[in-house]
Enzyme design. Sequence first.
Site, short mmCIF file in Angstrom:
data_model
loop_
_atom_site.label_atom_id
_atom_site.label_comp_id
_atom_site.label_asym_id
_atom_site.label_seq_id
_atom_site.Cartn_x
_atom_site.Cartn_y
_atom_site.Cartn_z
N LYS A 109 0.77 -1.20 -0.05
CA LYS A 109 -0.07 0.06 -0.08
C LYS A 109 0.93 1.22 0.10
O LYS A 109 2.07 1.23 0.40
CB LYS A 109 -0.65 0.19 1.32
P1 NAD Z 1 -13.10 7.46 -2.22
O1 NAD Z 1 -12.01 8.48 -2.04
O2 NAD Z 1 -13.68 7.52 -3.60
O3 NAD Z 1 -14.49 7.71 -1.37
C1 NAD Z 1 -14.38 7.90 0.06
C2 NAD Z 1 -15.57 8.43 0.50
O4 NAD Z 1 -15.75 8.38 2.04
C3 NAD Z 1 -15.95 9.87 0.20
O5 NAD Z 1 -17.52 9.92 -0.26
C4 NAD Z 1 -15.82 10.79 1.64
O6 NAD Z 1 -16.46 11.86 1.62
C5 NAD Z 1 -16.35 9.46 2.46
N1 NAD Z 1 -15.78 9.80 3.84
C6 NAD Z 1 -14.67 10.29 4.27
N2 NAD Z 1 -14.47 10.43 5.59
C7 NAD Z 1 -16.04 10.24 5.92
C8 NAD Z 1 -16.52 10.16 7.27
N3 NAD Z 1 -15.96 10.48 8.40
N4 NAD Z 1 -17.83 9.89 7.42
C9 NAD Z 1 -18.49 9.67 6.15
N5 NAD Z 1 -17.74 9.55 4.80
C10 NAD Z 1 -16.68 9.65 4.85
O7 NAD Z 1 -12.31 6.27 -1.62
P2 NAD Z 1 -12.86 4.64 -1.96
O8 NAD Z 1 -11.96 4.36 -3.12
O9 NAD Z 1 -14.32 4.58 -2.17
O10 NAD Z 1 -12.56 3.81 -0.77
C11 NAD Z 1 -13.24 3.88 0.44
C12 NAD Z 1 -12.77 2.31 1.32
O11 NAD Z 1 -12.76 1.39 0.64
C13 NAD Z 1 -11.10 2.87 1.98
O12 NAD Z 1 -11.25 2.14 3.19
C14 NAD Z 1 -10.52 1.96 0.83
O13 NAD Z 1 -9.39 1.47 1.21
C15 NAD Z 1 -11.55 0.85 0.53
N6 NAD Z 1 -11.15 0.18 -0.68
C16 NAD Z 1 -11.26 0.79 -1.69
C17 NAD Z 1 -11.06 -0.01 -2.89
C18 NAD Z 1 -11.23 0.47 -4.25
O14 NAD Z 1 -11.17 -0.01 -5.21
N7 NAD Z 1 -11.32 2.02 -4.41
C19 NAD Z 1 -10.81 -1.50 -2.83
C20 NAD Z 1 -10.89 -1.94 -1.70
C21 NAD Z 1 -10.85 -1.25 -0.49
#
Ligand code: NAD
Length: 413
Positions: A109
């Site tokens: 990561k």
């Molecule tokens: P992103 O940046 O696209 O979206 C994150 C979202 O979370 C946004 O809507 C933001 O406003 C919201 N957020 C942040 N802090 C918050 C809070 N305190 N309360 C409510 N909402 C809040 O990120 P993403 O890619 O959707 O990733 C989200 C999670 O999923 C992370 O933990 C990431 O590691 C995990 N993840 C992502 C992927 C991927 O393919 N993108 C794959 C596996 C896991």
Amino acid sequence: MKTNPFDDVSKLVRAAGDYLELEKKYPQQTLVERFLIPDKTILFRLSLKRDDGTAGYYLGYRVQHSDMLGCYKGGIRFHPMIDLDEVKALATWMTLKTSLVDIPFGGAKGGINVDPATLSFSERERLTRKYTHRLVNDIGPAIDIPAPDVGTSAQEMAWIYDEYRKHQSNARAAVTGKPLEIGGSAGRQAATGNGVVFTMLEAIKDMKLENPKVAVQGFGNVGSHAALACRKNRIPVVAVSDVKGGICNPNGLDVKKLIRHVAATGSVVGFAGASELEDIITCDCDILLPCALEGAITENNAAKIKARLIVEGANGPTTYEANGILQKMNVTIVPDILANSGGVIVSYYEWVQNREGFYWEETEVNERLKKKIIAAYNKVRTYAQKNDMDLRQAAYCLALKKVADAMILRGTQ
Ligand code: NAD
């Protein structure tokens, strides 16, 4: 107080190691303690000349946790609060995840402690290219393959690809989550959210939940696609939140309209036909999909949760203490390393397609994803039932055992 996700993942790994009796099986091989120390930790300063001529600096991270089962693989996060323990935890989860879902990768990561919203488009490009340039000898199609995570998207992956391409030919498979035009895979954008809902549907069947209502924390890549997949399966999404606030409608939100609202305004807040919601984690729902950041469910709010099923779209949304409370409450949790593995599964498919130079239709990608993630879910559920444990413990045991066996087979000189 910010939780320390690396402490949490270490406790869970040690508990799995104890259950598997790794010390007894392989005496004095210190497998668990060696597993918990990443193979390589890279931390560096990134200076950035801003558009107005001033100079700023940020910290860049890449943690290569383990390549026991294949080359390093893991996302790039742009977030102001990122620190080394968080990146170490995220890298460790990647190793466990790729092991659990049987794809030939290890775990890594990386990221930058920057709020991308404070950067212009060209500042974001320069910073991403600098980050890539610094890591050019540490990443590559057979070494370490980045992908999007919080605060990054296909656009950043396009810049990583282009920067890496200046130094090495054969660059397409060096990064996944790319735009379709330059070698991305059909279905990658929606893959994590789709995977969350594939596992959710299996858990609904197992628990015989009738007419469940869903709440989604976080409406970025994972949360919005999970909400869309709920809609496709006619499961109402009654509450949604992002970093600016939450909204709810007990009759169900119009997810497609909400996505258009977010594209226009930058937040779910102010969506017509919904009321304001104070706290998504404890709101009235049957299923909670935490899809934002680590530490959303803690010892302070766990006991107030109304959902009977939690499917972890985010990595590490439930702290170690909260997990214990929820187990006592008999809440079923589909753990992160299983529930959100759809992203890395389709990243693996993208890597395969890039190496073959032969691209699959979206339906084929989605069918392969569904089959693989449901197979992993069934494997975890069966192990949990057989060993009288919860799904998280089962997932950790299965994932750790495979890496530990590889450590023994590959040997230590
Ligand atoms: P992103 O940046 O696209 O979206 C994150 C979202 O979370 C946004 O809507 C933001 O406003 C919201 N957020 C942040 N802090 C918050 C809070 N305190 N309360 C409510 N909402 C809040 O990120 P993403 O890619 O959707 O990733 C989200 C999670 O999923 C992370 O933990 C990431 O590691 C995990 N993840 C992502 C992927 C991927 O393919 N993108 C794959 C596996 C896991």
